[in-house]
Design a protein around this motif. Structure first.
Motif, short mmCIF file in Angstrom:
data_model
loop_
_atom_site.label_atom_id
_atom_site.label_comp_id
_atom_site.label_asym_id
_atom_site.label_seq_id
_atom_site.Cartn_x
_atom_site.Cartn_y
_atom_site.Cartn_z
N UNK A 151 -63.28 20.74 -9.18
CA UNK A 151 -62.16 21.49 -8.57
C UNK A 151 -62.37 21.29 -6.80
N UNK A 152 -61.51 20.72 -6.14
CA UNK A 152 -61.45 20.73 -4.78
C UNK A 152 -60.78 22.12 -4.24
N UNK A 153 -61.16 22.75 -3.43
CA UNK A 153 -60.88 23.82 -2.89
C UNK A 153 -60.56 23.71 -1.30
N UNK A 154 -59.26 24.12 -0.82
CA UNK A 154 -58.69 24.07 0.20
C UNK A 154 -58.08 25.33 0.89
N UNK A 155 -57.85 25.66 2.28
CA UNK A 155 -57.34 26.49 2.85
C UNK A 155 -56.26 26.10 3.84
N UNK A 156 -55.28 26.98 3.97
CA UNK A 156 -54.30 26.61 4.94
C UNK A 156 -54.65 27.52 6.30
N UNK A 157 -53.60 27.48 7.47
CA UNK A 157 -53.92 28.08 8.67
C UNK A 157 -53.86 29.54 8.19
N UNK A 158 -53.34 30.13 7.18
CA UNK A 158 -53.04 31.50 7.06
C UNK A 158 -54.30 32.07 5.89
N UNK A 159 -54.95 31.25 5.80
CA UNK A 159 -56.17 31.56 4.93
C UNK A 159 -55.81 31.51 3.64
N UNK A 160 -54.88 30.99 3.15
CA UNK A 160 -54.43 30.91 1.61
C UNK A 160 -55.18 29.96 1.01
N UNK A 161 -55.69 30.30 -0.33
CA UNK A 161 -56.55 29.10 -1.03
C UNK A 161 -55.73 28.51 -1.80
N UNK A 162 -56.16 27.19 -2.14
CA UNK A 162 -55.52 26.23 -2.75
C UNK A 162 -56.54 25.28 -3.73
N UNK A 163 -56.12 25.00 -4.72
CA UNK A 163 -57.10 24.28 -5.75
C UNK A 163 -56.62 22.96 -6.08
#
Length: 193
Positions: free
Chosen positions: A90-102
């Motif tokens: 699982x790759x974990x990412x965030x955007x500039x609003x601190x929203x989590x994405x996977x």
């Protein structure tokens, strides 16, 4: 001396043959070839390599890549009856609003097992009272299923979107903690698969 040279020549030919360095085509997991490296997952790629994006879209930040156990995969994807699950990441990412994405990438024994995992996962969802939960979409030269779920957040019912598809013996799912579908699709397209 001639025997030594002949033996070295034989070893060199065998090494080239087994390494796949004979042509410039990308070998796929099932042994077929494609001139488009984005069409098939190469045998040198693994789940962690796919879930860790090489080019991250603007506005996203890479956080980490973690392994997924077979038990986690079976639980998260309602896939107790699916055989052939080998590994996951699982790759974990965030955007500039601190929203989590996977980005989940699951390696399976073959293409049929990858499709069986998707079928099991889709069958775990109840039908929506209005509209369709599953929408077929196309990007990167393949079709994917966009899944709409609804959760309660802050006392309101809000949508959550995910994309799931297979590429050879891998199942790939991209999802996040957002009511916006566009960033999920952007990450799905960024996988290149």
């Amino acid at each position: 001396m001639k025997k030594s040279i002949a033996l070295i020549t034989v070893f060199a030919v065998l090494m080239i043959a087994f390494s796949g360095c004979v042509d410039n085509k990308t070998p796929a997991v099932n042994g077929t070839y494609s001139n488009n490296p984005k069409t098939n997952v190469s045998s040198n790629e693994d789940a962690a390599g796919i879930s860790t994006l090489k080019t991250i879209p603007a506005g996203f930040e890479y956080i980490d890549t973690i392994p997924l156990s077979t038990d986690e995969i079976k639980s998260d994807y309602k896939a107790d009856n699916v055989s052939g699950i080998l590994n996951g990441s699982e790759g974990i990412y965030k955007d500039s609003n601190e929203t989590d994405y996977y980005i989940d990438v699951i390696g399976l024994e073959d293409k049929e097992a990858a499709n069986n995992l998707i079928t099991a996962y889709k069958s775990s969802f109840p039908p929506l009272s209005n509209g369709s939960r599953f929408t077929d979409e196309s990007f990167n030269g393949h079709s994917a299923v966009n899944i709409t779920e609804y959760i309660t957040s802050g006392g309101q019912t809000v949508p959550r979107y995910s994309y799931i598809w297979s590429n050879e013996n891998y199942t790939i799912r991209v999802f996040g903690n957002t009511a916006e579908g566009a960033p999920i699709r952007q990450l799905a397209e960024a996988t290149g698969y």
